[in-house]
Design an enzyme around this catalytic site. Structure first.
Site, mmCIF file in Angstrom:
data_model
loop_
_atom_site.group_PDB
_atom_site.id
_atom_site.type_symbol
_atom_site.label_atom_id
_atom_site.label_comp_id
_atom_site.label_asym_id
_atom_site.label_seq_id
_atom_site.Cartn_x
_atom_site.Cartn_y
_atom_site.Cartn_z
ATOM 1 C CE LYS A 137 22.950 60.172 32.465
ATOM 2 N NZ LYS A 137 23.024 58.770 32.057
ATOM 3 N NE ARG A 188 19.651 55.290 36.695
ATOM 4 C CZ ARG A 188 20.230 56.434 37.066
ATOM 5 N NH1 ARG A 188 20.275 57.445 36.227
ATOM 6 N NH2 ARG A 188 20.758 56.551 38.276
HETATM 7 N N1 HH2 Z 1 23.233 57.274 34.618
HETATM 8 C C1 HH2 Z 1 23.642 57.672 35.833
HETATM 9 C C2 HH2 Z 1 23.780 56.753 36.880
HETATM 10 N N2 HH2 Z 1 23.464 55.461 36.707
HETATM 11 N N3 HH2 Z 1 22.693 53.728 35.317
HETATM 12 C C3 HH2 Z 1 22.283 53.297 34.124
HETATM 13 N N4 HH2 Z 1 21.972 52.012 33.938
HETATM 14 N N5 HH2 Z 1 22.161 54.159 33.063
HETATM 15 C C4 HH2 Z 1 22.447 55.480 33.163
HETATM 16 O O1 HH2 Z 1 22.337 56.205 32.148
HETATM 17 C C5 HH2 Z 1 22.909 55.957 34.423
HETATM 18 C C6 HH2 Z 1 23.015 55.041 35.498
HETATM 19 C C7 HH2 Z 1 23.998 59.101 36.041
HETATM 20 O O2 HH2 Z 1 22.881 59.844 36.417
HETATM 21 P P1 HH2 Z 1 22.491 60.185 37.932
HETATM 22 O O3 HH2 Z 1 22.280 58.917 38.703
HETATM 23 O O4 HH2 Z 1 21.359 61.115 37.945
HETATM 24 O O5 HH2 Z 1 23.722 60.991 38.479
HETATM 25 P P2 HH2 Z 1 24.955 60.640 39.418
HETATM 26 O O6 HH2 Z 1 25.742 59.554 38.759
HETATM 27 O O7 HH2 Z 1 25.707 61.928 39.523
HETATM 28 O O8 HH2 Z 1 24.424 60.166 40.748
#
Ligand code: HH2
Length: 284
Positions: A229, A264
């Site tokens: 992040k 995660r």
């Molecule tokens: N972060 C993201 C998405 N979902 N869910 C939880 N529970 N906690 C998190 O920190 C979290 C999440 C964002 O990361 P990512 O899925 O890699 O990116 P994007 O939202 O652009 O798909």
């Protein structure tokens, strides 16, 4: 008030997880064109399934399928499109991997389709704000991740503000956990997540990580998602998310040393090694 976190093995109607070997690693599998780190890589179901299998082989204890990016500024994706992206991948993965599948959505119709396809966990960045999703999780016996977010993905990074970020995030999560319990979801199936990067400055994220013990003491399993992040980029100067693997590993080590139950991440193999080392040190 507490959930029995002393029980190392969690069994629920849809799955089983053994927490006795320290924090578990949740592998991120975004089936989107626009996620901030892996956007476009796994839109093709064959590529998504192959990557899911790879992460399970690397030691992921669960896989989180994301059909909608929630990066700052992202727009919402219609339920039909989320279903089209996620369900074929879930249907295939449940037959190929032996780990519970999570669906990253705040929409009840998407979650219902995912549970029908074999998912066992609902990961909701809006912490079951939707009454229908709350009832669905309770009725279907799923585990749920309740995440804190200030604002919405469209606007959350414009001007995040808190008097006391840790206390406010904790109060919010405990309030949502109480609501989930009142709806009939048992406490061991409720996992709390401070929501790194969701309506938070780098300083807010660092404060939340510094104060992880306070979350871990709240009586619920804690999930943290620091992976690649922006705060890691701001601290290290790494602008490309792919260059933030080591920074993520450091954050995972900190989580593992401070009572977090689930991390995660995108880089499963690295996180699994980190968790093993922290655990070995703690049990020496
Ligand atoms: N972060 C993201 C998405 N979902 N869910 C939880 N529970 N906690 C998190 O920190 C979290 C999440 C964002 O990361 P990512 O899925 O890699 O990116 P994007 O939202 O652009 O798909």
């Amino acid at each position: 008030m507490s959930t029995d976190r002393t029980q190392p093995v969690l069994t629920w109607p849809l799955g089983r997880l053994d927490f006795s070997a320290g924090p578990l690693v949740m592998g991120v599998l975004n089936v989107t064109p626009d996620s901030f780190s892996d956007g476009g890589l796994y839109l093709d179901p064959d590529a998504a399934v192959a990557h899911g299998i790879e992460m399970a082989e690397q030691g992921a204890a669960m896989l989180d399928i994301g059909p909608e990016s929630s990066r700052p500024g992202s727009a919402r994706v219609l339920a039909d499109e989320q279903i089209r992206r996620a369900i074929p991948v879930i249907e295939r993965l449940v037959r190929r991997v032996n780990v519970p599948i999570s669906i990253d959505t705040c929409r009840p119709d998407v979650a219902a389709a995912a549970l029908d396809a074999g998912a066992a966990i609902v990961n909701d960045i809006t912490a079951l704000a939707d009454e229908g999703l709350l009832r669905l999780v309770a009725d279907r016996g799923a585990c749920v991740v309740l995440m804190h977010m200030q604002g919405t993905p469209e606007t959350m990074q414009r001007d995040p503000h808190y008097e006391d970020v840790t206390q406010e995030v904790l109060d919010f999560l405990l309030d949502r956990a109480r609501r989930a319990r009142d709806a009939g979801i048992p406490p061991e199936r409720i996992w709390l997540d401070p929501g790194i990067g969701f309506g938070k400055t780098t300083r807010h994220n660092l404060r939340l990580l510094r104060d992880l013990d306070r979350f871990a003491e709240a009586g619920y399993r804690i999930l943290v998602g620091p992976s690649r992040k922006r705060f890691i980029g701001e601290v290290t100067g790494r602008t490309d998310p792919a260059d933030r693997v080591l920074g993520t590993a450091a954050a995972v080590a900190h989580c593992a040393a401070h009572g977090v139950a689930i991390v995660r991440v995108h880089d499963v193999a690295a996180a699994v090694d980190v968790v093993k080392i922290i655990r070995a040190i703690h049990s020496a």
